[in-house]
Design an enzyme around this catalytic site. Structure first.
Site, PDB file in Angstrom:
ATOM      1  N   SER A  50       0.845  -1.195   0.000  1.00 11.13           N
ATOM      2  CA  SER A  50       0.000   0.000   0.000  1.00 11.13           C
ATOM      3  C   SER A  50       0.881   1.246   0.000  1.00 11.13           C
ATOM      4  O   SER A  50       2.103   1.168   0.113  1.00 11.13           O
ATOM      5  CB  SER A  50      -0.927   0.021   1.233  1.00 11.13           C
ATOM      6  OG  SER A  50      -0.172   0.165   2.428  1.00 11.13           O
ATOM      7  N   ILE A  52       3.113   4.512  -0.428  1.00 12.79           N
ATOM      8  CA  ILE A  52       4.264   4.880  -1.245  1.00 12.79           C
ATOM      9  C   ILE A  52       4.990   3.651  -1.782  1.00 12.79           C
ATOM     10  O   ILE A  52       5.481   3.651  -2.910  1.00 12.79           O
ATOM     11  CB  ILE A  52       5.199   5.797  -0.433  1.00 12.79           C
ATOM     12  CG1 ILE A  52       4.528   7.171  -0.276  1.00 12.79           C
ATOM     13  CG2 ILE A  52       6.569   5.939  -1.097  1.00 12.79           C
ATOM     14  CD1 ILE A  52       5.164   8.059   0.744  1.00 12.79           C
ATOM     15  N   SER A 175      11.721  10.581   6.663  1.00 17.88           N
ATOM     16  CA  SER A 175      10.666  11.569   6.879  1.00 17.88           C
ATOM     17  C   SER A 175      11.287  12.893   7.271  1.00 17.88           C
ATOM     18  O   SER A 175      12.314  12.927   7.967  1.00 17.88           O
ATOM     19  CB  SER A 175       9.729  11.100   8.000  1.00 17.88           C
ATOM     20  OG  SER A 175       8.902  12.158   8.442  1.00 17.88           O
ATOM     21  N   TYR A 201       9.055   7.792  16.222  1.00 14.90           N
ATOM     22  CA  TYR A 201       9.145   7.609  14.768  1.00 14.90           C
ATOM     23  C   TYR A 201      10.148   8.587  14.162  1.00 14.90           C
ATOM     24  O   TYR A 201      10.991   8.205  13.339  1.00 14.90           O
ATOM     25  CB  TYR A 201       7.756   7.828  14.168  1.00 14.90           C
ATOM     26  CG  TYR A 201       7.676   7.754  12.666  1.00 14.90           C
ATOM     27  CD1 TYR A 201       7.586   6.527  12.005  1.00 14.90           C
ATOM     28  CD2 TYR A 201       7.661   8.916  11.890  1.00 14.90           C
ATOM     29  CE1 TYR A 201       7.493   6.462  10.618  1.00 14.90           C
ATOM     30  CE2 TYR A 201       7.567   8.863  10.508  1.00 14.90           C
ATOM     31  CZ  TYR A 201       7.485   7.632   9.876  1.00 14.90           C
ATOM     32  OH  TYR A 201       7.390   7.572   8.515  1.00 14.90           O
ATOM     33  N   LYS A 205      13.655   7.870  12.157  1.00 16.80           N
ATOM     34  CA  LYS A 205      13.926   8.425  10.835  1.00 16.80           C
ATOM     35  C   LYS A 205      15.252   9.194  10.822  1.00 16.80           C
ATOM     36  O   LYS A 205      15.961   9.197   9.808  1.00 16.80           O
ATOM     37  CB  LYS A 205      12.763   9.298  10.376  1.00 16.80           C
ATOM     38  CG  LYS A 205      11.476   8.508  10.157  1.00 16.80           C
ATOM     39  CD  LYS A 205      11.679   7.435   9.088  1.00 16.80           C
ATOM     40  CE  LYS A 205      10.551   6.467   8.951  1.00 16.80           C
ATOM     41  NZ  LYS A 205      10.723   5.521   7.843  1.00 16.80           N
ATOM     42  N   THR A 234      -1.703   8.511   2.675  1.00 20.62           N
ATOM     43  CA  THR A 234      -1.494   7.070   2.637  1.00 20.62           C
ATOM     44  C   THR A 234      -2.284   6.409   3.768  1.00 20.62           C
ATOM     45  O   THR A 234      -2.629   7.063   4.754  1.00 20.62           O
ATOM     46  CB  THR A 234      -0.004   6.723   2.819  1.00 20.62           C
ATOM     47  OG1 THR A 234       0.400   7.117   4.145  1.00 20.62           O
ATOM     48  CG2 THR A 234       0.863   7.428   1.791  1.00 20.62           C
TER      49      THR A 234
END
Length: 321
Positions: A50, A52, A175, A201, A205, A234
């Site tokens: 799913s 990107i 990100s 997160y 990254k 997304t």
């Protein structure tokens, strides 16, 4: 995260990371860069069922590449594979079911793949943002296990395969959120303080950016890059950041727009002419730190990250079936 970093990052995001930012940047794209035939080249895309990842896999398949989809959910992955094959007419699309958060499973897959396939381009796209501290069956914090350790193990395990090929590339989907984080090697599994999934997160990254820079120094025959897809609509954004999605949904990029730079980095001759180890946004290398943000780390911290991840990696390799 300081208020300064937050404010500067958000203003930058409104200007650059939205659909409008993509549309402004794309005026300067050279369409010929990605109008290429990559028949005979082999690509592996993680998290390809799913968002990107799927958009990237579809564009590569459209250009003739042999695409290996690495996904966690078998049912959704099979639907994605069928969609890619049907829309592109490319039958050379193969599916592998792997949970990137399970280091033993990643090792097992990588070693088997290495013995049976060729690989020109690895695209590390799989990731997660778990908003409450959750441990895997191996006792690893879920975000770290997926975003950092899983990416590290898969990449390092496949490096010998990539080293055999001409114009080998590794692309990691990071990100812009990493701009608000300074590398923190003292708490890799977020055991201390209040758990904030968004910031965990972002820290992962940042770690991916450091990994890319360190790999680029160590492996000169492979072109490494890391990129920010912008704020895209997304399934992951909708489920992990529902409040952000509701506020921004009318301004978010499409999945294809988010995937554009990944595809460019994977297939264009122009991308490979740029130095290895850079961070990209909309087909351009960009800074990995905001001005005056105090997010730079000493080299010894970056080297220690690599050492700690290697220790983790080998621990799980020795116990893999």
């Amino acid at each position: 995260m300081s208020w300064y970093r937050t404010a500067v990052w958000f203003v930058k995001g409104l200007r650059e990371y939205t659909r409008g930012g993509y549309e402004s940047a794309s005026k300067y794209f050279n369409p010929a860069d990605v109008e290429v035939d990559v028949t005979g080249r082999f690509f592996l895309v993680t998290g390809a069922n799913s968002g990107i990842g799927k958009a990237t896999a579809k564009e590569i398949a459209r250009r003739g590449g042999t695409v290996h989809l690495v996904c966690r959910n078998k049912e959704r992955a099979e639907v994605a594979k069928e969609e890619i094959v049907t829309e592109t007419g490319n039958q050379n699309v193969f599916l592998h079911i792997v949970d990137i958060s399970n280091p033993k499973e990643v090792w097992k897959f990588a070693e088997k793949f290495r013995n049976n396939h060729k690989l020109n381009v690895l695209i590390n796209n799989a990731g997660c943002m778990v908003n409450n501290r959750e441990l895997t069956e191996d006792g690893l914090e879920k975000n770290f296990a997926t975003n950092t350790l899983g990416t590290y193990i898969l990449t390092t395990a496949l490096l010998p395969l990539l080293e055999k090929e001409a114009d080998a590339r590794v692309i990691t989907v990071s990100s812009g959120g990493m701009l608000v984080q300074k590398l923190n090697i003292s708490d890799l599994q977020s055991e201390n303080g209040t758990f904030d999934g968004t910031m965990v997160y972002a820290q992962n990254k940042r770690q991916q950016v450091v990994l890319t820079e360190q790999w680029a120094k160590a492996h000169r025959n492979i072109h490494f890059s890391v990129m920010h897809p912008g704020w895209a609509d997304t399934p992951a954004v909708r489920s992990s950041m529902p409040d952000f999605y509701e506020r921004m949904k009318n301004s978010l990029r499409t999945e294809a727009q988010g995937a554009d730079t990944v595809v460019w980095l994977a297939v264009s001759a122009e991308a490979a002419q740029l130095p290895s180890g850079l961070f990209f946004q909309d087909r351009q290398p960009v800074a990995t730190h905001l001005p005056l943000a105090s997010t730079r780390s000493p080299l010894e911290d970056e080297e220690k990250l690599m050492k700690v991840l290697e220790e983790f990696s080998q621990k799980f390799r020795s116990t893999s079936p």
